[in-house]
Scaffold this motif. Structure first.
Motif, short mmCIF file in Angstrom:
data_model
loop_
_atom_site.label_atom_id
_atom_site.label_comp_id
_atom_site.label_asym_id
_atom_site.label_seq_id
_atom_site.Cartn_x
_atom_site.Cartn_y
_atom_site.Cartn_z
N UNK A 1 0.83 -1.20 0.00
CA UNK A 1 0.00 0.00 0.00
C UNK A 1 0.86 1.25 0.00
N UNK A 2 0.28 2.33 -0.48
CA UNK A 2 0.91 3.65 -0.40
C UNK A 2 0.55 4.28 0.94
N UNK A 3 1.23 5.34 1.30
CA UNK A 3 1.00 5.99 2.59
C UNK A 3 -0.42 6.50 2.76
N UNK A 4 -0.96 7.14 1.73
CA UNK A 4 -2.31 7.68 1.84
C UNK A 4 -3.34 6.57 1.98
N UNK B 1 -11.66 -9.01 -6.26
CA UNK B 1 -11.25 -10.39 -6.47
C UNK B 1 -9.74 -10.43 -6.62
N UNK B 2 -9.18 -11.63 -6.63
CA UNK B 2 -7.74 -11.80 -6.71
C UNK B 2 -7.41 -12.49 -8.03
N UNK B 3 -6.43 -11.94 -8.76
CA UNK B 3 -5.97 -12.60 -9.98
C UNK B 3 -4.49 -12.96 -9.81
N UNK B 4 -4.10 -14.00 -10.51
CA UNK B 4 -2.71 -14.44 -10.52
C UNK B 4 -2.17 -14.23 -11.92
N UNK B 5 -1.14 -13.37 -12.06
CA UNK B 5 -0.51 -13.18 -13.36
C UNK B 5 0.99 -12.98 -13.16
N UNK B 6 1.75 -13.55 -14.04
CA UNK B 6 3.22 -13.46 -14.01
C UNK B 6 3.80 -13.92 -12.68
N UNK B 7 3.19 -14.93 -12.07
CA UNK B 7 3.71 -15.46 -10.82
C UNK B 7 3.48 -14.55 -9.62
N UNK B 8 2.54 -13.62 -9.72
CA UNK B 8 2.23 -12.71 -8.63
C UNK B 8 0.72 -12.66 -8.43
N UNK B 9 0.30 -12.34 -7.22
CA UNK B 9 -1.12 -12.20 -6.90
C UNK B 9 -1.46 -10.72 -6.79
N UNK B 10 -2.59 -10.34 -7.35
CA UNK B 10 -3.02 -8.94 -7.37
C UNK B 10 -4.46 -8.84 -6.86
N UNK B 11 -4.72 -7.87 -6.01
CA UNK B 11 -6.06 -7.57 -5.54
C UNK B 11 -6.66 -6.53 -6.48
N UNK B 12 -7.74 -6.89 -7.15
CA UNK B 12 -8.36 -6.05 -8.17
C UNK B 12 -9.76 -5.65 -7.70
N UNK B 13 -10.09 -4.39 -7.86
CA UNK B 13 -11.45 -3.92 -7.61
C UNK B 13 -11.71 -3.42 -6.20
N UNK B 14 -10.74 -3.48 -5.32
CA UNK B 14 -10.93 -2.92 -3.98
C UNK B 14 -10.83 -1.40 -4.07
N UNK B 15 -11.77 -0.72 -3.45
CA UNK B 15 -11.80 0.74 -3.55
C UNK B 15 -11.42 1.35 -2.20
N UNK C 1 -9.20 13.67 2.23
CA UNK C 1 -8.88 15.00 1.69
C UNK C 1 -7.60 15.56 2.30
N UNK C 2 -7.37 15.26 3.55
CA UNK C 2 -6.20 15.83 4.24
C UNK C 2 -4.92 15.06 3.97
N UNK C 3 -5.02 13.76 3.67
CA UNK C 3 -3.82 12.93 3.56
C UNK C 3 -3.26 12.85 2.14
N UNK C 4 -4.08 13.07 1.15
CA UNK C 4 -3.61 12.88 -0.23
C UNK C 4 -3.65 14.17 -1.04
N UNK D 1 -4.28 10.38 -6.37
CA UNK D 1 -4.72 9.10 -5.80
C UNK D 1 -5.69 8.39 -6.72
N UNK D 2 -5.40 7.13 -7.00
CA UNK D 2 -6.29 6.28 -7.78
C UNK D 2 -6.95 5.29 -6.82
N UNK D 3 -8.23 5.50 -6.48
CA UNK D 3 -8.86 4.67 -5.46
C UNK D 3 -9.06 3.20 -5.88
N UNK D 4 -9.10 2.90 -7.17
CA UNK D 4 -9.37 1.52 -7.60
C UNK D 4 -8.17 0.84 -8.25
N UNK D 5 -6.97 1.27 -7.91
CA UNK D 5 -5.79 0.68 -8.53
C UNK D 5 -5.59 -0.76 -8.05
N UNK D 6 -4.87 -1.56 -8.84
CA UNK D 6 -4.56 -2.93 -8.46
C UNK D 6 -3.46 -2.90 -7.41
#
Length: 158
Positions: free
Chosen positions: A37-40, A56-70, A75-78, A83-88
Motif C-alpha cells: 500500500x501507499x502511505x495515503x 477479487x484476486x488474480x494471478x498473473x506473471x507469478x504474482x497475486x493482485x487484488x483487483x477492484x478494492x476501492x 482530503x487531508x492525507x492525499x 490518488x487512484x482509489x481503484x488501482x490494483x
C-alpha cells in the motif's frame, strides 16, 4: 520498566469484511497475504474508507493482485499525490502458496476472493480464499437459515 501493550479493540483489528463473498461463494482454503500500500492508503484504512464488495484476486506473471478494492482517499492525507482509489494492489505470498493457489484456481469452477482485511501488529494483511460459486438454491437456503436464526433469537428473548 516497559509499557504494557495496548489492548486491541473488540473487533480484533479487523478493517473490513467482504460479506458478499461469503454469500456468493463456498469458501474452501484460506491464506494470509500481505498487501503493498501507499502511505495515503494506510491512512484511509485507519479511517475505514474501504470497500471490498466487487474485489477479487488474480494471478498473473507469478504474482497475486487484488483487483477492484476501492480505498477512498482522505482530503487531508492525499493533497500532494494523485490518488487512484481503484488501482490494483500487489499481494505478498510465498512461492509455495502461489503455486497451490494457481493449481486450485485452474480447476473448473474455482476462483480466488479477498474475504477480509485486518491489522496484524502494524501491518495490513488480507485474508484471501479459494472459493466455488454458489447456485441460486444454495443462496436461498442461506437466507432461510439466517431468518430462522433471527426468529429463534426473538423467541429466546421473550
Amino acid at each position: 520498566m516497559a509499557k504494557k501493550p495496548k489492548k486491541s479493540a473488540g473487533n480484533g483489528g479487523t478493517i473490513v469484511v467482504n460479506k458478499k463473498a461469503r454469500f456468493d461463494y463456498h469458501i474452501d482454503d484460506r491464506y494470509e497475504a500481505g498487501v503493498m500500500l501507499a502511505g495515503w492508503e494506510v491512512k484511509s484504512l485507519r479511517a475505514g474508507k474501504i470497500q471490498l464488495v466487487d474485489s477479487y484476486v488474480i494471478l498473473k506473471d507469478g504474482e497475486a493482485w487484488l483487483v477492484g478494492a476501492q480505498i477512498t482517499p482522505l482530503n487531508t492525507a492525499s493533497t500532494h499525490v494523485v490518488a487512484d482509489p481503484r488501482r490494483d494492489r500487489k499481494l505478498l505470498l510465498n512461492k509455495r502458496e502461489l503455486a497451490k493457489l494457481l493449481q486450485t484456481i485452474e480447476q473448473q469452477g474455482h476462483t480466488c476472493v479477498c474475504t477480509s482485511l485486518y491489522w496484524k501488529q502494524h501491518l495490513v494483511k488480507a485474508e484471501i480464499a479459494t472459493a466455488r460459486g454458489k447456485k441460486d438454491f444454495d443462496k436461498r437456503a442461506t437466507e432461510k437459515d439466517r431468518d430462522w436464526d433471527r426468529h429463534k433469537q426473538r423467541i429466546m428473548r421473550h
